[in-house]
Every structure is written in C-alpha cells, then in structure tokens.
Design a protein around this motif. Structure first.
Motif, PDB file in Angstrom:
ATOM      1  N   VAL A   1       9.198   0.227   0.248  1.00 60.18           N
ATOM      2  CA  VAL A   1       8.950  -0.519  -0.992  1.00 60.18           C
ATOM      3  C   VAL A   1       8.932   0.418  -2.200  1.00 60.18           C
ATOM      4  O   VAL A   1       9.447   0.090  -3.267  1.00 60.18           O
ATOM      5  CB  VAL A   1       7.620  -1.308  -0.898  1.00 60.18           C
ATOM      6  CG1 VAL A   1       7.282  -1.972  -2.233  1.00 60.18           C
ATOM      7  CG2 VAL A   1       7.705  -2.363   0.200  1.00 60.18           C
ATOM      8  N   CYS A   2       8.382   1.622  -2.029  1.00 59.04           N
ATOM      9  CA  CYS A   2       8.233   2.518  -3.182  1.00 59.04           C
ATOM     10  C   CYS A   2       9.569   3.036  -3.681  1.00 59.04           C
ATOM     11  O   CYS A   2       9.734   3.306  -4.868  1.00 59.04           O
ATOM     12  CB  CYS A   2       7.329   3.691  -2.826  1.00 59.04           C
ATOM     13  SG  CYS A   2       8.060   4.854  -1.654  1.00 59.04           S
ATOM     14  N   ASP A   3      10.503   3.183  -2.771  1.00 60.92           N
ATOM     15  CA  ASP A   3      11.724   3.912  -3.052  1.00 60.92           C
ATOM     16  C   ASP A   3      12.929   2.977  -3.172  1.00 60.92           C
ATOM     17  O   ASP A   3      13.695   3.027  -4.133  1.00 60.92           O
ATOM     18  CB  ASP A   3      11.916   4.903  -1.883  1.00 60.92           C
ATOM     19  CG  ASP A   3      13.036   5.858  -2.141  1.00 60.92           C
ATOM     20  OD1 ASP A   3      13.208   6.222  -3.302  1.00 60.92           O
ATOM     21  OD2 ASP A   3      13.733   6.225  -1.189  1.00 60.92           O
TER      22      ASP A   3
ATOM     23  N   ARG B   1       0.868  -1.179   0.000  1.00 63.76           N
ATOM     24  CA  ARG B   1       0.000   0.000   0.000  1.00 63.76           C
ATOM     25  C   ARG B   1       0.903   1.226   0.000  1.00 63.76           C
ATOM     26  O   ARG B   1       1.882   1.276   0.736  1.00 63.76           O
ATOM     27  CB  ARG B   1      -0.885   0.014   1.232  1.00 63.76           C
ATOM     28  CG  ARG B   1      -1.957  -1.030   1.196  1.00 63.76           C
ATOM     29  CD  ARG B   1      -3.145  -0.650   2.066  1.00 63.76           C
ATOM     30  NE  ARG B   1      -4.261  -1.531   1.811  1.00 63.76           N
ATOM     31  CZ  ARG B   1      -5.162  -1.344   0.857  1.00 63.76           C
ATOM     32  NH1 ARG B   1      -5.078  -0.288   0.075  1.00 63.76           N
ATOM     33  NH2 ARG B   1      -6.141  -2.195   0.676  1.00 63.76           N
ATOM     34  N   MET B   2       0.600   2.173  -0.831  1.00 66.73           N
ATOM     35  CA  MET B   2       1.458   3.359  -0.928  1.00 66.73           C
ATOM     36  C   MET B   2       0.636   4.628  -0.776  1.00 66.73           C
ATOM     37  O   MET B   2      -0.567   4.639  -1.036  1.00 66.73           O
ATOM     38  CB  MET B   2       2.160   3.383  -2.286  1.00 66.73           C
ATOM     39  CG  MET B   2       3.199   2.296  -2.434  1.00 66.73           C
ATOM     40  SD  MET B   2       4.081   2.475  -3.976  1.00 66.73           S
ATOM     41  CE  MET B   2       4.919   0.882  -4.030  1.00 66.73           C
ATOM     42  N   ALA B   3       1.322   5.680  -0.369  1.00 62.84           N
ATOM     43  CA  ALA B   3       0.700   7.006  -0.332  1.00 62.84           C
ATOM     44  C   ALA B   3       1.505   7.929  -1.244  1.00 62.84           C
ATOM     45  O   ALA B   3       1.121   8.167  -2.382  1.00 62.84           O
ATOM     46  CB  ALA B   3       0.632   7.527   1.088  1.00 62.84           C
ATOM     47  N   CYS B   4       2.674   8.398  -0.748  1.00 60.85           N
ATOM     48  CA  CYS B   4       3.431   9.367  -1.549  1.00 60.85           C
ATOM     49  C   CYS B   4       4.092   8.722  -2.773  1.00 60.85           C
ATOM     50  O   CYS B   4       4.235   9.353  -3.809  1.00 60.85           O
ATOM     51  CB  CYS B   4       4.483  10.059  -0.690  1.00 60.85           C
ATOM     52  SG  CYS B   4       5.887   9.008  -0.279  1.00 60.85           S
ATOM     53  N   GLY B   5       4.535   7.472  -2.636  1.00 59.21           N
ATOM     54  CA  GLY B   5       5.177   6.779  -3.758  1.00 59.21           C
ATOM     55  C   GLY B   5       6.612   7.182  -4.004  1.00 59.21           C
ATOM     56  O   GLY B   5       7.239   6.703  -4.935  1.00 59.21           O
ATOM     57  N   MET B   6       7.154   8.067  -3.162  1.00 64.19           N
ATOM     58  CA  MET B   6       8.514   8.546  -3.427  1.00 64.19           C
ATOM     59  C   MET B   6       9.361   8.666  -2.175  1.00 64.19           C
ATOM     60  O   MET B   6      10.258   9.493  -2.092  1.00 64.19           O
ATOM     61  CB  MET B   6       8.466   9.866  -4.180  1.00 64.19           C
ATOM     62  CG  MET B   6       7.484  10.859  -3.612  1.00 64.19           C
ATOM     63  SD  MET B   6       6.989  12.059  -4.844  1.00 64.19           S
ATOM     64  CE  MET B   6       8.407  13.098  -4.785  1.00 64.19           C
ATOM     65  N   GLY B   7       9.094   7.810  -1.188  1.00 65.28           N
ATOM     66  CA  GLY B   7      10.010   7.712  -0.058  1.00 65.28           C
ATOM     67  C   GLY B   7       9.815   8.703   1.063  1.00 65.28           C
ATOM     68  O   GLY B   7      10.655   8.793   1.959  1.00 65.28           O
ATOM     69  N   ALA B   8       8.722   9.446   1.079  1.00 60.63           N
ATOM     70  CA  ALA B   8       8.574  10.518   2.058  1.00 60.63           C
ATOM     71  C   ALA B   8       7.647  10.190   3.229  1.00 60.63           C
ATOM     72  O   ALA B   8       7.743  10.825   4.273  1.00 60.63           O
ATOM     73  CB  ALA B   8       8.074  11.776   1.358  1.00 60.63           C
ATOM     74  N   CYS B   9       6.746   9.215   3.084  1.00 63.87           N
ATOM     75  CA  CYS B   9       5.682   9.074   4.097  1.00 63.87           C
ATOM     76  C   CYS B   9       5.761   7.794   4.926  1.00 63.87           C
ATOM     77  O   CYS B   9       5.052   7.659   5.906  1.00 63.87           O
ATOM     78  CB  CYS B   9       4.323   9.146   3.424  1.00 63.87           C
ATOM     79  SG  CYS B   9       3.899   7.644   2.513  1.00 63.87           S
ATOM     80  N   TYR B  10       6.559   6.844   4.539  1.00 66.66           N
ATOM     81  CA  TYR B  10       6.719   5.571   5.256  1.00 66.66           C
ATOM     82  C   TYR B  10       5.444   4.715   5.280  1.00 66.66           C
ATOM     83  O   TYR B  10       5.287   3.865   6.134  1.00 66.66           O
ATOM     84  CB  TYR B  10       7.212   5.803   6.695  1.00 66.66           C
ATOM     85  CG  TYR B  10       8.648   6.282   6.738  1.00 66.66           C
ATOM     86  CD1 TYR B  10       9.692   5.382   6.960  1.00 66.66           C
ATOM     87  CD2 TYR B  10       8.964   7.616   6.508  1.00 66.66           C
ATOM     88  CE1 TYR B  10      11.009   5.808   6.971  1.00 66.66           C
ATOM     89  CE2 TYR B  10      10.278   8.061   6.512  1.00 66.66           C
ATOM     90  CZ  TYR B  10      11.290   7.156   6.750  1.00 66.66           C
ATOM     91  OH  TYR B  10      12.589   7.579   6.741  1.00 66.66           O
ATOM     92  N   ALA B  11       4.538   4.929   4.340  1.00 66.35           N
ATOM     93  CA  ALA B  11       3.313   4.118   4.300  1.00 66.35           C
ATOM     94  C   ALA B  11       3.585   2.698   3.815  1.00 66.35           C
ATOM     95  O   ALA B  11       2.778   1.804   4.027  1.00 66.35           O
ATOM     96  CB  ALA B  11       2.294   4.778   3.381  1.00 66.35           C
ATOM     97  N   CYS B  12       4.718   2.513   3.161  1.00 63.14           N
ATOM     98  CA  CYS B  12       4.932   1.267   2.424  1.00 63.14           C
ATOM     99  C   CYS B  12       6.065   0.411   2.988  1.00 63.14           C
ATOM    100  O   CYS B  12       6.574  -0.440   2.277  1.00 63.14           O
ATOM    101  CB  CYS B  12       5.276   1.622   0.975  1.00 63.14           C
ATOM    102  SG  CYS B  12       6.831   2.539   0.885  1.00 63.14           S
ATOM    103  N   ILE B  13       6.434   0.634   4.250  1.00 58.78           N
ATOM    104  CA  ILE B  13       7.659  -0.012   4.722  1.00 58.78           C
ATOM    105  C   ILE B  13       7.505  -1.532   4.912  1.00 58.78           C
ATOM    106  O   ILE B  13       6.440  -2.036   5.227  1.00 58.78           O
ATOM    107  CB  ILE B  13       8.174   0.599   6.040  1.00 58.78           C
ATOM    108  CG1 ILE B  13       7.071   0.612   7.092  1.00 58.78           C
ATOM    109  CG2 ILE B  13       8.792   1.953   5.820  1.00 58.78           C
ATOM    110  CD1 ILE B  13       7.579   0.946   8.471  1.00 58.78           C
TER     111      ILE B  13
HETATM  112 FE1  FES Z   1       5.431   7.035   0.947  1.00 59.65          FE
HETATM  113 FE2  FES Z   1       6.594   4.729   0.238  1.00 59.65          FE
HETATM  114  S1  FES Z   1       4.611   5.380  -0.211  1.00 59.65           S
HETATM  115  S2  FES Z   1       7.380   6.239   1.597  1.00 59.65           S
END
Ligand code: FES
Length: 259
Positions: free
Chosen positions: A245-247, A220-232
């Motif tokens: 995962v996104c970054d 599951r992703m939010a920002c998609g570029m390493g800024a929000c930690y939604a995808c760890i």
């Molecule tokens: Fe935000 Fe990966 S989706 S850090």
C-alpha cells in the motif's frame, strides 16, 4: 522522496480529536500529487514508527503544506501538543497519488470520502477545479460534531454530507448519497474515494468496471517506502501476488486489489 526537519506554521483543533497542521520547508517543492502522504517521526524516543499522514493541501506560493489527522494513539497525541515554530522530522512525499489525467474541463467528477479519509480529497478537489471539472463531493462523517471543511469543499463544487447519526445532512452512510448522485448527475468521467473499508467497498461495487475509478487505502505502515512488507494487501487479479500500500498505493484502481 526526501527527508527534512519541517517547521510548524500553525496547528488548529478543527473538530474533536481532529487537528489541522500547517508545515513549511523545502520539501514542499517536492509535493505535487494529491493522495501522496508524509511519513512523520514522532518526537519521542520510545515511539519508533513514523506515522503516515496524507497531504490535505499543497501551497507552493506560500511554501506550505497542510495535513489533517485524528488523535488515535500516543504518536498523534504527541503531534497534537506541538506548537508553531517547533519542528517535525518528515519523509516524503510518499506513495502513488490520484491520477487526474482522464479529467478535462467540464467533466463531471465524483469525489467520495468518509471521516479521516476526507483530507486528501481537498487537494485533489483543488487540482481538479483548476482543470475546470464539475465536482460533486459526497462526504460522510459520524456526526455533525466531527465533520470539517464543508465550507472549503463548497468553494470547489457541490457538496453533499451524510452523518451516521443523522445530526447533519442525510441520515446514513455515503452509499445513500452515491445512489442519489447516480440519479441526479450524468455518468462521471472519474471517481475518487478515500475512507474506511466499508466505504471503499461500496464505491468499488458501484464503479468496479469504471475505467477511471480510484480508491485510496489505509494500512498500517512501518517503513513507508516498500522495504518491510508491513502494509501489504492482496492483488485482486492474481491471488499469488501482494501489493504494498505504501509504495504501489495508497491509491489503486477499482478491481486492482482486494479490499
Ligand atoms: Fe514497509 Fe509498506 S510500510 S513496505
């Protein structure tokens, strides 16, 4: 990574709830690596999060890219209603894709996918075919009805299909195909996989020590570029560390993260 309003060239329903969408725009010039994804804004004010969708094909000659997605909620349902000529707000390409460096002409490569994890393996296969590798695809689907792209994969290499309900190919999951391929083929130079957690665990169990085995994770992703930690996810080598995962992914080597 860039952002652009890309234009829809075509949209096709290729299996129940599964759509193939071709986009054109300058952003295609940035797309090179299979396994990377696009982060697409849903054209509806109340749906704030972009949807990450992997690249299924990059065509620099035509200036197009193809994504394949399954309708799983309001966002993807909204995408499925769109027609050629309409535009989508696209960020990308994002993430670390598959590493092809270890593969040379004549090498055997295993490419293993399941369900909606199959699309990025098509562009991967195209690029490995250009390297003149011998490709063995093992693709699992829930049923014949929801399988797709078999003919396109057959243009690239040998294709083995399994279905959970036995309606097509081998009855069972992709692990059955992997066990047979281990007997029928020489040790692969590289192994690539994308699919559900169970499939990735099966690939990891078999190829944990392989020097060139790669898994593409879903998250599951939010920002998609390493800024929000939604995808760890958790590092497999240091339990105090997480990976995004996104970054840092979505592609990791086997044994790199806990899946
Ligand atoms: Fe935000 Fe990966 S989706 S850090």
């Amino acid at each position: 990574m860039k952002q652009e309003l890309m234009t829809i060239v075509s949209q096709k329903n290729i299996a129940p709830s599964i759509y193939e969408l071709v986009l054109t725009g300058e952003l295609v010039n940035e797309m090179h690596t299979p396994g990377q994804f696009l982060h697409i804004r849903v054209p509806r004010e109340d749906l704030l999060l972009r949807r990450p969708i992997s690249l299924a094909e990059i065509n620099h000659d035509a200036g197009t890219c193809t994504i394949i997605y399954r309708v799983e909620g309001d966002g993807t349902a909204c995408f499925s209603q769109m027609a050629s000529g309409e535009q989508l707000d696209v960020m990308g390409p994002l993430g670390n894709g598959f590493d092809l460096d270890a593969v040379s002409a004549g090498d055997t490569v295993f490419i293993i996918g399941g369900g909606i994890g199959v699309p990025p393996l098509y562009e991967l296969g195209r690029q490995l075919k250009e390297k003149q590798a011998q490709l063995v695809f093992m693709l699992g689907f829930a049923s014949k009805e929801v399988s797709f792209y078999e003919d396109k994969f057959k243009e690239l290499g040998n294709v083995f299909i399994s279905t959970d309900d036995g309606s097509y190919g081998t009855h069972g999951h992709v692990g059955v195909l992997m066990a047979q391929a281990a007997v029928d083929y020489q040790e692969p130079t590289a192994v690539y996989a994308c699919g559900a957690t169970g499939l990735l665990r099966a690939v990891e169990a078999r190829y944990l020590e392989h020097p060139h085995a790669y898994l593409s994770l879903e998250a599951r992703m939010a920002c998609g570029m390493g800024a929000c930690y939604a995808c760890i996810c958790q590092s497999a080598t240091d339990e105090t560390k997480n990976k995004k995962v996104c970054d840092e992914g979505p592609v990791f080597k086997t044994g790199e993260v806990i899946i």
